[in-house]
Design a protein around this motif. Structure first.
Motif, PDB file in Angstrom:
ATOM      1  N   ALA A  68       0.832  -1.205   0.000  1.00  0.00           N
ATOM      2  CA  ALA A  68       0.000   0.000   0.000  1.00  0.00           C
ATOM      3  C   ALA A  68       0.868   1.258   0.000  1.00  0.00           C
ATOM      4  O   ALA A  68       0.589   2.220  -0.728  1.00  0.00           O
ATOM      5  N   TYR A  69       1.925   1.248   0.793  1.00  0.00           N
ATOM      6  CA  TYR A  69       2.819   2.401   0.863  1.00  0.00           C
ATOM      7  C   TYR A  69       3.528   2.629  -0.477  1.00  0.00           C
ATOM      8  O   TYR A  69       3.657   3.755  -0.948  1.00  0.00           O
ATOM      9  N   TYR A  70       3.964   1.549  -1.107  1.00  0.00           N
ATOM     10  CA  TYR A  70       4.652   1.660  -2.391  1.00  0.00           C
ATOM     11  C   TYR A  70       3.719   2.255  -3.442  1.00  0.00           C
ATOM     12  O   TYR A  70       4.105   3.149  -4.197  1.00  0.00           O
ATOM     13  N   ARG A  71       2.482   1.776  -3.496  1.00  0.00           N
ATOM     14  CA  ARG A  71       1.518   2.302  -4.466  1.00  0.00           C
ATOM     15  C   ARG A  71       1.144   3.749  -4.159  1.00  0.00           C
ATOM     16  O   ARG A  71       0.821   4.514  -5.056  1.00  0.00           O
ATOM     17  N   ASP A  86      -2.527  -0.411  -9.531  1.00  0.00           N
ATOM     18  CA  ASP A  86      -3.435  -1.259  -8.754  1.00  0.00           C
ATOM     19  C   ASP A  86      -2.691  -2.330  -7.969  1.00  0.00           C
ATOM     20  O   ASP A  86      -3.185  -2.823  -6.966  1.00  0.00           O
ATOM     21  N   ILE A  87      -1.528  -2.703  -8.460  1.00  0.00           N
ATOM     22  CA  ILE A  87      -0.814  -3.869  -7.932  1.00  0.00           C
ATOM     23  C   ILE A  87       0.645  -3.512  -7.692  1.00  0.00           C
ATOM     24  O   ILE A  87       1.274  -2.852  -8.515  1.00  0.00           O
ATOM     25  N   THR A  88       1.173  -3.967  -6.569  1.00  0.00           N
ATOM     26  CA  THR A  88       2.614  -3.875  -6.333  1.00  0.00           C
ATOM     27  C   THR A  88       3.189  -5.219  -6.749  1.00  0.00           C
ATOM     28  O   THR A  88       2.838  -6.255  -6.199  1.00  0.00           O
ATOM     29  N   ASP A  89       4.047  -5.189  -7.745  1.00  0.00           N
ATOM     30  CA  ASP A  89       4.588  -6.409  -8.339  1.00  0.00           C
ATOM     31  C   ASP A  89       6.062  -6.548  -7.978  1.00  0.00           C
ATOM     32  O   ASP A  89       6.748  -5.553  -7.747  1.00  0.00           O
ATOM     33  N   HIS A  90       6.527  -7.789  -7.929  1.00  0.00           N
ATOM     34  CA  HIS A  90       7.949  -8.059  -7.728  1.00  0.00           C
ATOM     35  C   HIS A  90       8.622  -8.131  -9.088  1.00  0.00           C
ATOM     36  O   HIS A  90       8.142  -8.818  -9.988  1.00  0.00           O
ATOM     37  N   VAL A  91       9.739  -7.442  -9.255  1.00  0.00           N
ATOM     38  CA  VAL A  91      10.501  -7.519 -10.494  1.00  0.00           C
ATOM     39  C   VAL A  91      11.026  -8.945 -10.652  1.00  0.00           C
ATOM     40  O   VAL A  91      10.828  -9.585 -11.680  1.00  0.00           O
ATOM     41  N   LYS A  92      11.686  -9.440  -9.624  1.00  0.00           N
ATOM     42  CA  LYS A  92      12.087 -10.847  -9.578  1.00  0.00           C
ATOM     43  C   LYS A  92      11.023 -11.546  -8.749  1.00  0.00           C
ATOM     44  O   LYS A  92      10.799 -11.176  -7.594  1.00  0.00           O
ATOM     45  N   GLU A 103      12.074  -6.207  -0.372  1.00  0.00           N
ATOM     46  CA  GLU A 103      13.095  -5.268  -0.825  1.00  0.00           C
ATOM     47  C   GLU A 103      12.477  -4.203  -1.727  1.00  0.00           C
ATOM     48  O   GLU A 103      11.845  -4.522  -2.736  1.00  0.00           O
ATOM     49  N   TRP A 104      12.641  -2.955  -1.370  1.00  0.00           N
ATOM     50  CA  TRP A 104      12.083  -1.821  -2.101  1.00  0.00           C
ATOM     51  C   TRP A 104      12.528  -1.812  -3.566  1.00  0.00           C
ATOM     52  O   TRP A 104      11.748  -1.524  -4.470  1.00  0.00           O
ATOM     53  N   ALA A 109       5.139  -0.641  -9.264  1.00  0.00           N
ATOM     54  CA  ALA A 109       3.696  -0.408  -9.217  1.00  0.00           C
ATOM     55  C   ALA A 109       3.141  -0.536 -10.629  1.00  0.00           C
ATOM     56  O   ALA A 109       3.630   0.113 -11.561  1.00  0.00           O
ATOM     57  N   LEU A 110       2.134  -1.399 -10.783  1.00  0.00           N
ATOM     58  CA  LEU A 110       1.563  -1.652 -12.100  1.00  0.00           C
ATOM     59  C   LEU A 110       0.046  -1.542 -12.074  1.00  0.00           C
ATOM     60  O   LEU A 110      -0.586  -1.793 -11.048  1.00  0.00           O
ATOM     61  N   CYS A 111      -0.526  -1.202 -13.220  1.00  0.00           N
ATOM     62  CA  CYS A 111      -1.976  -1.301 -13.368  1.00  0.00           C
ATOM     63  C   CYS A 111      -2.282  -2.779 -13.675  1.00  0.00           C
ATOM     64  O   CYS A 111      -1.386  -3.537 -14.063  1.00  0.00           O
ATOM     65  N   ARG A 112      -3.508  -3.169 -13.509  1.00  0.00           N
ATOM     66  CA  ARG A 112      -3.872  -4.579 -13.712  1.00  0.00           C
ATOM     67  C   ARG A 112      -3.583  -5.063 -15.142  1.00  0.00           C
ATOM     68  O   ARG A 112      -3.027  -6.148 -15.321  1.00  0.00           O
ATOM     69  N   PRO A 113      -3.943  -4.308 -16.198  1.00  0.00           N
ATOM     70  CA  PRO A 113      -3.642  -4.797 -17.553  1.00  0.00           C
ATOM     71  C   PRO A 113      -2.143  -5.015 -17.793  1.00  0.00           C
ATOM     72  O   PRO A 113      -1.748  -6.014 -18.397  1.00  0.00           O
TER      73      PRO A 113
END
Length: 135
Positions: A68-71, A86-92, A103-104, A109-113
């Motif tokens: 939530a904080y990241y978004r 909408d989503i906080t995603d992991h790069v790895k 890990e920050w 942060a990505l939208c759903r599509p």
């Protein structure tokens, strides 16, 4: 233009006409729909029982707060720069790199599509290599 006569019910032994848009009469269509609904429920139940243990990570308070904080810090999708994130995603992915889960520098942060598009690309790449799709 001539009207096509109704088909007979596809259920063995039934001689009633089928309902429009179906291969079965009303009685058998209802029975088939009920069976299909039960099969779907069982499939979902089985799927959820087989879910990876790593999925529990996404229910932890630490992840929910960090996400939530990241978004909040990055309110716009970092991939398309058009939509709200909408989503906080992991790069790895967390499944392969659990040590980077909080890990920050491993977050985006990505939208759903965009999240779905990236996930599909990863899935296609995995299948080309002969590995299984990331869940």
């Amino acid at each position: 233009m001539p009207v096509r006569p109704p088909r007979m019910c596809a259920e063995p032994g039934c001689s009633r006409p089928s309902t429009p848009g179906s291969h079965r009469c009303r009685t058998h269509k209802a029975q088939v729909d009920a069976r299909r609904t039960e099969q779907r429920k069982a499939a979902h139940r089985d799927y959820n029982l087989r879910r990876d243990e790593s999925d529990g990570f996404y229910k932890t308070e630490r992840w929910k707060k960090l996400s939530a904080y990241y978004r909040k810090r990055y309110p716009v999708c970092e991939y398309c720069n058009n939509a709200a994130s909408d989503i906080t995603d992991h790069v790895k992915p967390y499944k392969t790199h659990p040590e980077l889960g909080l890990e920050w520098d491993n977050l985006r942060a990505l939208c759903r599509p965009c999240h779905n598009r990236i996930g599909e690309q990863i899935g296609l790449a995995g299948r080309q290599d002969g590995t299984t799709r990331r869940g």
